[in-house]
Scaffold this active site. Structure first.
Site, PDB file in Angstrom:
ATOM      1  N   GLY A  17      15.301  -2.055  30.301  1.00  0.00           N
ATOM      2  CA  GLY A  17      15.147  -2.327  31.726  1.00  0.00           C
ATOM      3  C   GLY A  17      13.964  -3.221  32.027  1.00  0.00           C
ATOM      4  O   GLY A  17      14.061  -4.166  32.815  1.00  0.00           O
TER       5      GLY A  17
ATOM      6  N   CYS B 205      16.218   3.096  23.924  1.00  0.00           N
ATOM      7  CA  CYS B 205      17.592   2.700  23.622  1.00  0.00           C
ATOM      8  C   CYS B 205      17.709   2.066  22.249  1.00  0.00           C
ATOM      9  O   CYS B 205      18.542   2.461  21.431  1.00  0.00           O
ATOM     10  CB  CYS B 205      18.105   1.740  24.694  1.00  0.00           C
ATOM     11  SG  CYS B 205      19.800   1.178  24.398  1.00  0.00           S
TER      12      CYS B 205
ATOM     13  N   CYS C 164      20.263   4.862  22.188  1.00  0.00           N
ATOM     14  CA  CYS C 164      21.634   4.352  22.200  1.00  0.00           C
ATOM     15  C   CYS C 164      22.062   3.702  20.892  1.00  0.00           C
ATOM     16  O   CYS C 164      23.129   4.009  20.349  1.00  0.00           O
ATOM     17  CB  CYS C 164      21.810   3.322  23.319  1.00  0.00           C
ATOM     18  SG  CYS C 164      21.040   3.744  24.880  1.00  0.00           S
TER      19      CYS C 164
ATOM     20  N   LYS D  70      21.852   6.017  17.720  1.00  0.00           N
ATOM     21  CA  LYS D  70      22.815   7.078  18.001  1.00  0.00           C
ATOM     22  C   LYS D  70      24.242   6.599  17.788  1.00  0.00           C
ATOM     23  O   LYS D  70      25.060   7.253  17.142  1.00  0.00           O
ATOM     24  CB  LYS D  70      22.613   7.573  19.437  1.00  0.00           C
ATOM     25  CG  LYS D  70      23.550   8.677  19.920  1.00  0.00           C
ATOM     26  CD  LYS D  70      24.809   8.155  20.597  1.00  0.00           C
ATOM     27  CE  LYS D  70      24.583   7.349  21.836  1.00  0.00           C
ATOM     28  NZ  LYS D  70      24.174   8.101  23.005  1.00  0.00           N
TER      29      LYS D  70
ATOM     30  N   TYR E  96      14.173  -9.307  20.556  1.00  0.00           N
ATOM     31  CA  TYR E  96      13.450  -9.087  21.804  1.00  0.00           C
ATOM     32  C   TYR E  96      12.152  -9.902  21.841  1.00  0.00           C
ATOM     33  O   TYR E  96      11.798 -10.486  22.868  1.00  0.00           O
ATOM     34  CB  TYR E  96      13.142  -7.597  21.987  1.00  0.00           C
ATOM     35  CG  TYR E  96      14.249  -6.813  22.638  1.00  0.00           C
ATOM     36  CD1 TYR E  96      14.666  -7.116  23.927  1.00  0.00           C
ATOM     37  CD2 TYR E  96      14.872  -5.756  21.987  1.00  0.00           C
ATOM     38  CE1 TYR E  96      15.678  -6.401  24.548  1.00  0.00           C
ATOM     39  CE2 TYR E  96      15.887  -5.022  22.590  1.00  0.00           C
ATOM     40  CZ  TYR E  96      16.280  -5.358  23.869  1.00  0.00           C
ATOM     41  OH  TYR E  96      17.280  -4.652  24.470  1.00  0.00           O
TER      42      TYR E  96
ATOM     43  N   TYR F  10      24.203  16.112  27.188  1.00  0.00           N
ATOM     44  CA  TYR F  10      24.908  15.098  26.418  1.00  0.00           C
ATOM     45  C   TYR F  10      24.225  14.823  25.072  1.00  0.00           C
ATOM     46  O   TYR F  10      24.911  14.557  24.074  1.00  0.00           O
ATOM     47  CB  TYR F  10      25.075  13.808  27.230  1.00  0.00           C
ATOM     48  CG  TYR F  10      23.843  12.948  27.353  1.00  0.00           C
ATOM     49  CD1 TYR F  10      23.605  11.909  26.468  1.00  0.00           C
ATOM     50  CD2 TYR F  10      22.918  13.156  28.369  1.00  0.00           C
ATOM     51  CE1 TYR F  10      22.478  11.100  26.579  1.00  0.00           C
ATOM     52  CE2 TYR F  10      21.788  12.366  28.493  1.00  0.00           C
ATOM     53  CZ  TYR F  10      21.580  11.336  27.592  1.00  0.00           C
ATOM     54  OH  TYR F  10      20.455  10.549  27.696  1.00  0.00           O
TER      55      TYR F  10
ATOM     56  N   GLU G 241      26.174  15.350  21.584  1.00  0.00           N
ATOM     57  CA  GLU G 241      26.372  14.208  20.691  1.00  0.00           C
ATOM     58  C   GLU G 241      25.845  14.495  19.287  1.00  0.00           C
ATOM     59  O   GLU G 241      26.545  14.271  18.287  1.00  0.00           O
ATOM     60  CB  GLU G 241      25.683  12.973  21.274  1.00  0.00           C
ATOM     61  CG  GLU G 241      26.386  12.417  22.505  1.00  0.00           C
ATOM     62  CD  GLU G 241      25.707  11.186  23.069  1.00  0.00           C
ATOM     63  OE1 GLU G 241      26.386  10.432  23.786  1.00  0.00           O
ATOM     64  OE2 GLU G 241      24.503  10.979  22.816  1.00  0.00           O
TER      65      GLU G 241
ATOM     66  N   ASP H 255      14.411   5.469  33.587  1.00  0.00           N
ATOM     67  CA  ASP H 255      14.290   6.922  33.491  1.00  0.00           C
ATOM     68  C   ASP H 255      13.159   7.495  34.334  1.00  0.00           C
ATOM     69  O   ASP H 255      13.153   8.704  34.609  1.00  0.00           O
ATOM     70  CB  ASP H 255      14.051   7.327  32.034  1.00  0.00           C
ATOM     71  CG  ASP H 255      15.234   7.007  31.127  1.00  0.00           C
ATOM     72  OD1 ASP H 255      16.180   6.353  31.593  1.00  0.00           O
ATOM     73  OD2 ASP H 255      15.197   7.407  29.951  1.00  0.00           O
TER      74      ASP H 255
ATOM     75  N   HIS I 254      52.378   0.741  25.695  1.00  0.00           N
ATOM     76  CA  HIS I 254      52.928   1.815  24.874  1.00  0.00           C
ATOM     77  C   HIS I 254      52.986   1.403  23.405  1.00  0.00           C
ATOM     78  O   HIS I 254      53.296   0.255  23.104  1.00  0.00           O
ATOM     79  CB  HIS I 254      54.342   2.152  25.375  1.00  0.00           C
ATOM     80  CG  HIS I 254      54.987   3.272  24.629  1.00  0.00           C
ATOM     81  ND1 HIS I 254      54.636   4.592  24.831  1.00  0.00           N
ATOM     82  CD2 HIS I 254      55.965   3.259  23.682  1.00  0.00           C
ATOM     83  CE1 HIS I 254      55.366   5.341  24.039  1.00  0.00           C
ATOM     84  NE2 HIS I 254      56.189   4.563  23.335  1.00  0.00           N
TER      85      HIS I 254
ATOM     86  N   GLU J  90      47.918   4.843  28.527  1.00  0.00           N
ATOM     87  CA  GLU J  90      49.096   4.751  29.406  1.00  0.00           C
ATOM     88  C   GLU J  90      49.301   6.013  30.227  1.00  0.00           C
ATOM     89  O   GLU J  90      49.930   5.986  31.288  1.00  0.00           O
ATOM     90  CB  GLU J  90      50.352   4.455  28.596  1.00  0.00           C
ATOM     91  CG  GLU J  90      50.802   5.578  27.687  1.00  0.00           C
ATOM     92  CD  GLU J  90      52.082   5.227  26.929  1.00  0.00           C
ATOM     93  OE1 GLU J  90      53.086   4.891  27.581  1.00  0.00           O
ATOM     94  OE2 GLU J  90      52.058   5.272  25.688  1.00  0.00           O
TER      95      GLU J  90
END
Length: 457
Positions: free
Chosen positions: A15, A42, A47, A50, A99, A177, A181, A304, A440, A445
């Site tokens: 962020g 992250c 993220c 993980k 980065y 979560y 996980e 956060d 399909h 679907e």
């Protein structure tokens, strides 16, 4: 001597970097202050590692189905935890390099160290002062580690990513979560897993169907779910094994790893926010309005730290909107938090966007809510001895049955949710789903062929 910028961003996570890059593209002179590695939770401890671990555990699941599809492999296939961790770390270091280059490309100053406010326009890092008319706090969060007897014998999610060998017998404390996980990954890779739940079902903040389904699916896969239990103490034996003591007197013994996943707290304690007059709540959260403004003009908080959904794409989008408002002449730019899709990388994954059924009933009344639900065995498991069912729910409101919630558990829902989130964001009704041709054979679907609503209670 004080250095002056147009924008200071405290926190070099996803962020914070997104905010600075967007502002720099509008011509602002920016600096990013980060005390640890660029990329934040992250990239380094969330993220990315993980999801790579989830892929490894997902491959393990598929290998487990190989014989059902007439492939004959060594049983069980071996997994080199240490080798995988080394490869994962190499990729993370590659992302950190990207980065760093990104900051250089946009001429963003990278300042390393702990930032502390000295007033509402100035922060100090290692004795050097920096000032700007706009300061963004994007310092992220960290795992909660409460004061409990024996807490030093446990690890949190950060410690999970530092493991160099696979634990054999694990207690995961927490049904949110993160706990769900990590428990699923460890189990799929062959660890014996006990998931300790304070309440009856995991994922209590999601639609109730999702928690019920995950509970059943995890039981089916051999995870030992312990409901209505709260860990109170951890004792390490002379043999190096851990006993988990629970309220009520129950114990779980002979554990070689206890992983706490009981929540996270904003990383705001060291910022000396009082010098700038920035308010926080009792948990250290910095309240912000819809435009990410704190109570002090010129100071903003994203990600956060501000108590809004703690998701990387949320922080990135909020930061970019903020930069557009401050430096791009987009005076009304701000993130709409109403329709945020999210995925829990459980086994199988969970996907959710919009309102839960109870929340829709609370907002619109039971007589205005229509729910469509289905459960089926996905074709992937048609030949398999272990069949993990897929569950889907659409929550609609009003005479036109506008879709206000979509909740899924099953193979592939992590990828299929994105497109349905677009439709729901655009205001799709059940009739729009019905008029869309099904692909399909797929699990997706089922969402466009639901016919009979169930009774809402």
């Amino acid at each position: 001597m004080t250095q002056t910028f147009d924008l200071l961003v405290i926190g070099g996570g996803s962020g914070g970097i997104a905010t600075a890059v967007q502002a720099a593209q509008y011509g602002a002179k920016c600096a990013v202050i980060e005390m640890q590695q660029l990329g934040g939770t992250c990239v380094n401890l969330g993220c990315v590692p993980k999801k790579m671990m989830w892929y490894a555990s997902h491959i393990a699941e598929w290998l487990g189905k190989a014989e059902d599809y007439a492939f004959h492999l060594p049983h069980p296939p071996s997994f080199d935890w240490s080798q995988f961790v080394n490869r994962r770390q190499q990729y993370i270091e590659h992302l950190r390099t990207i980065y760093t280059k990104r900051l250089g490309t946009h001429r963003i100053h990278h300042i390393t160290g702990q930032a502390q406010f000295s007033d509402h326009r100035t922060v100090v890092v290692s004795g050097q002062s920096y000032t700007a008319p706009h300061i963004v706090i994007a310092t992220g969060s960290e795992p909660l580690m409460p004061a409990m007897p024996g807490i030093e014998h446990t690890i949190n999610s950060d410690g999970f990513f530092a493991l160099t060998k696979q634990p054999n017998n694990v207690v995961v404390v927490g049904g949110g979560y993160i706990g769900v996980e990590l428990a699923g990954m460890l189990n799929a890779l062959g660890s014996r897993v006990h998931l300790l739940l304070r309440h009856g079902n995991p994922l209590s903040r999601f639609d109730p169907m999702l928690g019920r389904c995950v509970y059943e699916l995890y039981q089916q896969q051999g995870i030992h779910l312990v409901c209505d239990h709260q860990a109170t103490e951890f004792h390490k034996t002379d043999q190096g094994l851990i006993t988990v003591h629970c309220a009520g007197g129950d114990c779980i013994t002979d554990i070689d790893c206890v992983l706490l996943a009981i929540g996270r707290k904003p990383r705001t304690q060291a910022l000396n926010l009082s010098a700038a007059g920035v308010s926080t709540d009792e948990r250290g959260v910095i309240p912000t309005d819809a435009y990410e403004n704190t109570n002090v003009s010129g100071i903003y908080a994203i990600g956060d730290v501000n108590g809004k959904p703690a998701l990387t794409p949320v922080a990135i989008a909020a930061g970019r909107h903020l930069a557009a408002r401050l430096f791009g002449n987009q005076t009304d730019a701000h993130l709409n938090y109403d329709w945020i899709p999210t995925v829990v990388f459980s086994h199988p994954p969970v996907g959710s966007v919009g309102l839960s059924e109870p929340r829709a009933i609370e907002l619109f009344g039971a007589d205005q809510v229509t729910v469509y639900e289905t459960q089926f065995t996905p074709l992937m498991d048609a030949l398999c001895s272990q069949k993990l069912s897929t569950h889907m729910k659409l929550v609609t409101t009003g005479d036109k049955q506008k879709v206000v919630g979509c909740h899924l558990v099953g193979y592939g829902v992590d990828e299929m949710l994105q497109g349905f989130a677009v439709a729901i964001q655009m205001g799709a009704c059940k009739s729009d789903f019905d008029q869309t041709l099904a692909i399909h054979p797929t699990s997706a679907e089922e969402l466009v062929t639901l016919k009979k609503p169930r009774e809402v209670s």
